[in-house]
Design a protein around this motif. Structure first.
Motif, PDB file in Angstrom:
ATOM      1  N   ALA A   6       8.633  32.483  70.438  1.00  0.00           N
ATOM      2  CA  ALA A   6       9.419  32.045  69.279  1.00  0.00           C
ATOM      3  C   ALA A   6      10.614  32.969  69.062  1.00  0.00           C
ATOM      4  O   ALA A   6      11.724  32.500  68.761  1.00  0.00           O
ATOM      5  CB  ALA A   6       8.541  32.005  68.032  1.00  0.00           C
ATOM      6  N   GLN A   7      10.402  34.281  69.230  1.00  0.00           N
ATOM      7  CA  GLN A   7      11.519  35.220  69.080  1.00  0.00           C
ATOM      8  C   GLN A   7      12.565  34.998  70.162  1.00  0.00           C
ATOM      9  O   GLN A   7      13.763  35.069  69.897  1.00  0.00           O
ATOM     10  CB  GLN A   7      11.002  36.660  69.117  1.00  0.00           C
ATOM     11  N   ARG A   8      12.118  34.723  71.365  1.00  0.00           N
ATOM     12  CA  ARG A   8      13.075  34.446  72.446  1.00  0.00           C
ATOM     13  C   ARG A   8      13.892  33.201  72.144  1.00  0.00           C
ATOM     14  O   ARG A   8      15.088  33.154  72.384  1.00  0.00           O
ATOM     15  CB  ARG A   8      12.349  34.253  73.771  1.00  0.00           C
ATOM     16  N   ALA A   9      13.212  32.177  71.628  1.00  0.00           N
ATOM     17  CA  ALA A   9      13.899  30.917  71.328  1.00  0.00           C
ATOM     18  C   ALA A   9      14.967  31.110  70.257  1.00  0.00           C
ATOM     19  O   ALA A   9      15.983  30.414  70.259  1.00  0.00           O
ATOM     20  CB  ALA A   9      12.893  29.862  70.879  1.00  0.00           C
ATOM     21  N   GLN A  10      14.764  32.067  69.367  1.00  0.00           N
ATOM     22  CA  GLN A  10      15.721  32.316  68.292  1.00  0.00           C
ATOM     23  C   GLN A  10      16.751  33.383  68.655  1.00  0.00           C
ATOM     24  O   GLN A  10      17.669  33.642  67.888  1.00  0.00           O
ATOM     25  CB  GLN A  10      14.977  32.740  67.027  1.00  0.00           C
ATOM     26  N   SER A  11      16.606  33.984  69.822  1.00  0.00           N
ATOM     27  CA  SER A  11      17.472  35.096  70.204  1.00  0.00           C
ATOM     28  C   SER A  11      18.913  34.636  70.376  1.00  0.00           C
ATOM     29  O   SER A  11      19.189  33.588  70.955  1.00  0.00           O
ATOM     30  CB  SER A  11      16.975  35.714  71.512  1.00  0.00           C
ATOM     31  N   ASP A  12      19.823  35.451  69.880  1.00  0.00           N
ATOM     32  CA  ASP A  12      21.242  35.173  70.054  1.00  0.00           C
ATOM     33  C   ASP A  12      21.907  36.182  70.995  1.00  0.00           C
ATOM     34  O   ASP A  12      23.122  36.204  71.139  1.00  0.00           O
ATOM     35  CB  ASP A  12      21.957  35.172  68.706  1.00  0.00           C
ATOM     36  N   GLY A  13      21.094  37.055  71.604  1.00  0.00           N
ATOM     37  CA  GLY A  13      21.635  38.047  72.524  1.00  0.00           C
ATOM     38  C   GLY A  13      22.100  39.320  71.844  1.00  0.00           C
ATOM     39  O   GLY A  13      22.562  40.244  72.514  1.00  0.00           O
ATOM     40  N   SER A  14      21.981  39.392  70.534  1.00  0.00           N
ATOM     41  CA  SER A  14      22.500  40.561  69.821  1.00  0.00           C
ATOM     42  C   SER A  14      21.721  41.832  70.135  1.00  0.00           C
ATOM     43  O   SER A  14      22.301  42.926  70.085  1.00  0.00           O
ATOM     44  CB  SER A  14      22.523  40.307  68.312  1.00  0.00           C
ATOM     45  N   MET A  15      20.441  41.717  70.482  1.00  0.00           N
ATOM     46  CA  MET A  15      19.675  42.917  70.814  1.00  0.00           C
ATOM     47  C   MET A  15      20.276  43.591  72.054  1.00  0.00           C
ATOM     48  O   MET A  15      20.408  44.811  72.099  1.00  0.00           O
ATOM     49  CB  MET A  15      18.198  42.590  71.054  1.00  0.00           C
ATOM     50  N   ILE A  16      20.660  42.798  73.022  1.00  0.00           N
ATOM     51  CA  ILE A  16      21.276  43.340  74.235  1.00  0.00           C
ATOM     52  C   ILE A  16      22.649  43.922  73.907  1.00  0.00           C
ATOM     53  O   ILE A  16      22.977  45.034  74.325  1.00  0.00           O
ATOM     54  CB  ILE A  16      21.376  42.252  75.322  1.00  0.00           C
ATOM     55  N   GLU A  17      23.440  43.192  73.134  1.00  0.00           N
ATOM     56  CA  GLU A  17      24.756  43.691  72.740  1.00  0.00           C
ATOM     57  C   GLU A  17      24.634  45.001  71.973  1.00  0.00           C
ATOM     58  O   GLU A  17      25.393  45.945  72.210  1.00  0.00           O
ATOM     59  CB  GLU A  17      25.483  42.647  71.896  1.00  0.00           C
TER      60      GLU A  17
END
Length: 162
Positions: free
Chosen positions: A110-121
């Motif tokens: 569920a967290q992956r599905a909501q991910s916008d990539g900001s953690m990596i950024e």
């Protein structure tokens, strides 16, 4: 007149970021059995193992000194997974160098599905602030992450939390 920050008002991570010896303490640590494991299990050369062991400690420094979750690149994540398997050594390293346990928390589907990539950024921005723009791209690239990394497509699988 320059004033010192009120240490009591700073978060634990901000206090760690203001510790001028933390990075060196973290980087000075060695674990020959972990190095051997990576060379035998994954066929990494001693040079690659040395590099990634150092990059993992840099990533752990980011985890210790930044609020919010950080996402490790794939090879750094792999050596971190293997370090955690040496549970006592890993716990001692965290306590002795950072003063707290650095948890490894996988993302749920569920967290992956909501991910916008900001953690990596956020991770890459923190790494550039701490270490400059000359991060070794072969170790700090997210190869499994689609270029757009929009909602539902980001493959970041793990993060660190104190």
């Amino acid at each position: 007149m320059q004033t010192q920050p009120n240490v009591a008002a700073l978060s634990v991570r901000a206090q760690l970021a203001n510790d001028p010896t933390l990075f060196d303490r973290m980087m000075d640590y060695d674990h020959p059995a972990l190095r051997e494991r990576m060379e035998v299990k994954y066929g990494w050369s001693p040079e690659k193992t040395d590099e990634l062991f150092g990059e993992m400690k840099k990533f752990m420094y980011l985890c210790a000194t930044n609020d919010g979750a950080m996402a490790p690149p794939e090879d750094i994540d792999e050596i971190w997974h293997n370090f955690i398997l040496f549970t006592g050594d890993y716990a001692d390293y965290c306590q002795d160098t950072v003063g707290m346990f650095l948890h490894h928390q996988p993302l749920t589907q569920a967290q992956r599905a909501q991910s916008d990539g900001s953690m990596i950024e956020n991770t890459l921005a923190a790494a550039r602030r701490a270490f400059g723009d000359d991060l070794p791209e072969e170790h700090w690239s997210f190869h499994k992450i689609p270029g757009s990394c929009g909602p539902g497509t980001c493959g970041a699988s793990t993060n660190c939390q104190g």
